[in-house]
Design an enzyme around this catalytic site. Sequence first.
Site, PDB file in Angstrom:
ATOM      1  N   GLU A  59      -3.703  -6.376  -9.164  1.00 33.28           N
ATOM      2  CA  GLU A  59      -3.689  -4.862  -8.393  1.00 33.28           C
ATOM      3  C   GLU A  59      -3.226  -5.098  -6.949  1.00 33.28           C
ATOM      4  O   GLU A  59      -2.530  -4.273  -6.410  1.00 33.28           O
ATOM      5  CB  GLU A  59      -4.801  -4.236  -8.389  1.00 33.28           C
ATOM      6  CG  GLU A  59      -5.487  -3.792  -9.957  1.00 33.28           C
ATOM      7  CD  GLU A  59      -4.463  -2.774 -10.468  1.00 33.28           C
ATOM      8  OE1 GLU A  59      -3.740  -1.784  -9.480  1.00 33.28           O
ATOM      9  OE2 GLU A  59      -4.405  -2.238 -11.788  1.00 33.28           O
ATOM     10  N   ASP A  75      -2.334   4.764  -4.826  1.00 33.41           N
ATOM     11  CA  ASP A  75      -3.516   3.732  -5.178  1.00 33.41           C
ATOM     12  C   ASP A  75      -3.813   3.203  -3.754  1.00 33.41           C
ATOM     13  O   ASP A  75      -2.729   2.644  -3.027  1.00 33.41           O
ATOM     14  CB  ASP A  75      -3.117   2.691  -6.120  1.00 33.41           C
ATOM     15  CG  ASP A  75      -2.730   3.486  -7.582  1.00 33.41           C
ATOM     16  OD1 ASP A  75      -3.286   4.386  -7.859  1.00 33.41           O
ATOM     17  OD2 ASP A  75      -1.747   2.774  -8.138  1.00 33.41           O
TER      18      ASP A  75
END
Length: 150
Positions: A59, A75
């Site tokens: 991520e 994000d």
Amino acid sequence: MRKSMLFFGFLLVSLGLALPGTQGKVIPRCDLVKILRQHGFEGFVGKTVADWICLVKHESSYNTKAFHNNGASRDYGIFQINSQYWCEDGKTRGSKNVCHISCSKFQDDNIEDDIQCAKKIAQEANGLSPWYGWRNNCKGKNLSSYVKGC
């Protein structure tokens, strides 16, 4: 000309030193393993610390300032927490802000609030399925290498 180039080089170096936090802190893998173990991630929602380390690797590459613009939402931080549901960034229409926090807090070097929100996400989802990085790279795989040597 040479003096102006030297001055320009000095200026760039000075700015780089004056803004040390602009690139974020990359937390060493074994340090993060230790932090997650201390915060009760082993066995949390049926997942191992190796699952979480794999998730973070894919991520954010362990970077506390990681950011990804998805268009309608963004994000933030080491866990790449999404602004549509979990935090407020002032840009995402209809944000639920379930973690009751500004998204910018997920981009500092203190990951305590990131940890609390990530655990809330995992608890509500009963696992790590909300994270594409985990689904696409970690789910169902042998992840022992992510904690090996730690």
